[in-house]
Design a protein around this motif. Sequence first.
Motif, mmCIF file in Angstrom:
data_model
loop_
_atom_site.group_PDB
_atom_site.id
_atom_site.type_symbol
_atom_site.label_atom_id
_atom_site.label_comp_id
_atom_site.label_asym_id
_atom_site.label_seq_id
_atom_site.Cartn_x
_atom_site.Cartn_y
_atom_site.Cartn_z
ATOM 1 N N MET A 219 60.814 2.521 64.988
ATOM 2 C CA MET A 219 61.933 3.235 65.065
ATOM 3 C C MET A 219 62.857 3.103 66.208
ATOM 4 N N ALA A 220 64.126 3.246 65.776
ATOM 5 C CA ALA A 220 65.338 2.939 66.868
ATOM 6 C C ALA A 220 65.161 4.086 68.016
ATOM 7 N N PRO A 221 65.654 3.596 69.118
ATOM 8 C CA PRO A 221 65.663 4.438 70.346
ATOM 9 C C PRO A 221 66.747 5.840 69.850
ATOM 10 N N ARG A 222 66.482 6.971 70.498
ATOM 11 C CA ARG A 222 67.254 7.876 70.275
ATOM 12 C C ARG A 222 68.936 7.742 70.435
ATOM 13 N N SER A 223 69.235 7.020 71.475
ATOM 14 C CA SER A 223 70.726 6.798 71.797
ATOM 15 C C SER A 223 71.474 5.842 70.778
ATOM 16 N N GLU A 224 70.428 4.824 70.505
ATOM 17 C CA GLU A 224 70.716 3.748 69.377
ATOM 18 C C GLU A 224 71.156 4.594 68.123
ATOM 19 N N THR A 225 70.220 5.384 67.808
ATOM 20 C CA THR A 225 70.474 6.094 66.413
ATOM 21 C C THR A 225 71.611 6.876 66.267
ATOM 22 N N ARG A 226 71.987 7.653 67.650
ATOM 23 C CA ARG A 226 72.927 8.447 67.716
ATOM 24 C C ARG A 226 74.410 7.646 67.584
ATOM 25 N N GLN A 227 74.141 6.360 68.175
ATOM 26 C CA GLN A 227 75.600 5.650 68.355
ATOM 27 C C GLN A 227 75.923 5.286 67.000
ATOM 28 N N ARG A 228 74.916 4.746 66.099
ATOM 29 C CA ARG A 228 75.063 4.469 64.811
ATOM 30 C C ARG A 228 75.684 5.246 63.878
ATOM 31 N N PHE A 229 75.294 6.634 63.911
ATOM 32 C CA PHE A 229 75.971 7.701 63.523
ATOM 33 C C PHE A 229 77.491 7.963 63.772
ATOM 34 N N LEU A 230 77.723 7.784 65.258
ATOM 35 C CA LEU A 230 78.855 7.711 65.822
ATOM 36 C C LEU A 230 79.797 6.738 65.323
ATOM 37 N N ASP A 231 79.156 5.294 64.970
ATOM 38 C CA ASP A 231 80.150 4.319 64.835
ATOM 39 C C ASP A 231 80.498 4.425 63.404
ATOM 40 N N ALA A 232 79.235 4.787 62.523
ATOM 41 C CA ALA A 232 79.828 4.961 61.123
ATOM 42 C C ALA A 232 80.661 5.913 60.764
ATOM 43 N N ALA A 233 80.371 7.205 61.420
ATOM 44 C CA ALA A 233 81.496 8.268 61.271
ATOM 45 C C ALA A 233 82.928 8.053 61.625
ATOM 46 N N ALA A 234 83.068 7.374 62.560
ATOM 47 C CA ALA A 234 84.287 6.769 62.951
ATOM 48 C C ALA A 234 85.024 5.836 62.020
ATOM 49 N N ASP A 235 84.473 4.861 61.604
ATOM 50 C CA ASP A 235 84.863 4.086 60.460
ATOM 51 C C ASP A 235 85.016 4.817 59.108
ATOM 52 N N LEU A 236 84.143 5.470 58.927
ATOM 53 C CA LEU A 236 84.331 6.544 57.470
ATOM 54 C C LEU A 236 85.586 7.413 57.558
ATOM 55 N N PHE A 237 85.845 8.232 58.667
ATOM 56 C CA PHE A 237 86.667 9.228 58.920
ATOM 57 C C PHE A 237 88.163 8.457 59.131
ATOM 58 N N GLN A 238 88.227 7.193 59.841
ATOM 59 C CA GLN A 238 89.287 6.506 59.693
ATOM 60 C C GLN A 238 89.855 6.118 58.445
ATOM 61 N N ARG A 239 88.933 5.674 57.401
ATOM 62 C CA ARG A 239 89.290 5.061 56.390
ATOM 63 C C ARG A 239 89.588 6.107 55.247
ATOM 64 N N GLN A 240 88.645 7.174 55.288
ATOM 65 C CA GLN A 240 88.740 8.187 54.166
ATOM 66 C C GLN A 240 88.954 9.711 54.354
ATOM 67 N N GLY A 241 89.019 9.983 55.906
ATOM 68 C CA GLY A 241 89.288 11.345 56.243
ATOM 69 C C GLY A 241 88.161 12.195 56.254
ATOM 70 N N TYR A 242 88.177 13.469 56.792
ATOM 71 C CA TYR A 242 87.144 14.152 57.130
ATOM 72 C C TYR A 242 86.591 14.911 55.823
ATOM 73 N N HIS A 243 87.338 15.343 54.738
ATOM 74 C CA HIS A 243 86.826 16.163 53.744
ATOM 75 C C HIS A 243 86.365 15.099 52.604
ATOM 76 N N ALA A 244 87.084 14.058 52.691
ATOM 77 C CA ALA A 244 86.508 12.857 51.592
ATOM 78 C C ALA A 244 85.157 12.345 52.018
ATOM 79 N N THR A 245 84.740 12.429 53.161
ATOM 80 C CA THR A 245 83.452 11.890 53.758
ATOM 81 C C THR A 245 82.356 12.919 53.574
ATOM 82 N N GLY A 246 81.314 12.773 52.726
ATOM 83 C CA GLY A 246 80.249 13.633 52.629
ATOM 84 C C GLY A 246 79.206 13.191 53.588
#
Length: 184
Positions: free
Chosen positions: A1-28
């Motif tokens: 299992m990934a360390p807490r900070s690594e998992t958290r960072q993956r969520f942040l990085d993925a969200a930053a990418d998705l929100f940049q490309r799609q916006g807030y409401h278009a990202t589920g």
Amino acid sequence: MAPRSETRQRFLDAAADLFQRQGYHATGLNQLVSAGGAPKGSFYFHFPGGKEQLATEAVSQSGEQMRVMLTTLLDTGGFPAVIDALVEVLEQSGYERGCPLANIALDGSDALRGAVADQLGSWRSAITGYLTAYEVEPARAEQLSTMALASIEGALLLAKTWRDAAPLRSVGAYLIETLSKEIP
């Protein structure tokens, strides 16, 4: 299992990418969880405030990364380097990525818009600092930095929409010409 900070960072990085490309409401939420590569329970463990908390933190992260890049590019190559880097991001992403905050700026909550406003303010401050280092009077530097930021943001929107870097290159040429009258 990934360390807490690594998992958290993956969520942040993925969200930053998705929100940049799609916006807030278009990202589920399910898309965010899937892109973060961890179960939904892990998502809520790291972001008990849900999607809005993740979005606000992703905006802060993306904004800070852009501020650092902007400052570095201004210090090493001025506005030509900034424009070249932004054109490269647009072209390499197939015009899916422009400003990391534009798609999320208008479709989130007041808290999210506040986070975007804070980051845009930090970018304006970076430009103002660059100009005042060349002894541009502070009030004039702030005025010019607002004009430069608004011009670049508008050009990024046009370039992304038209799938053509020409608007960004045109605004870049204008800024370089205009600012060369203000700084040596």
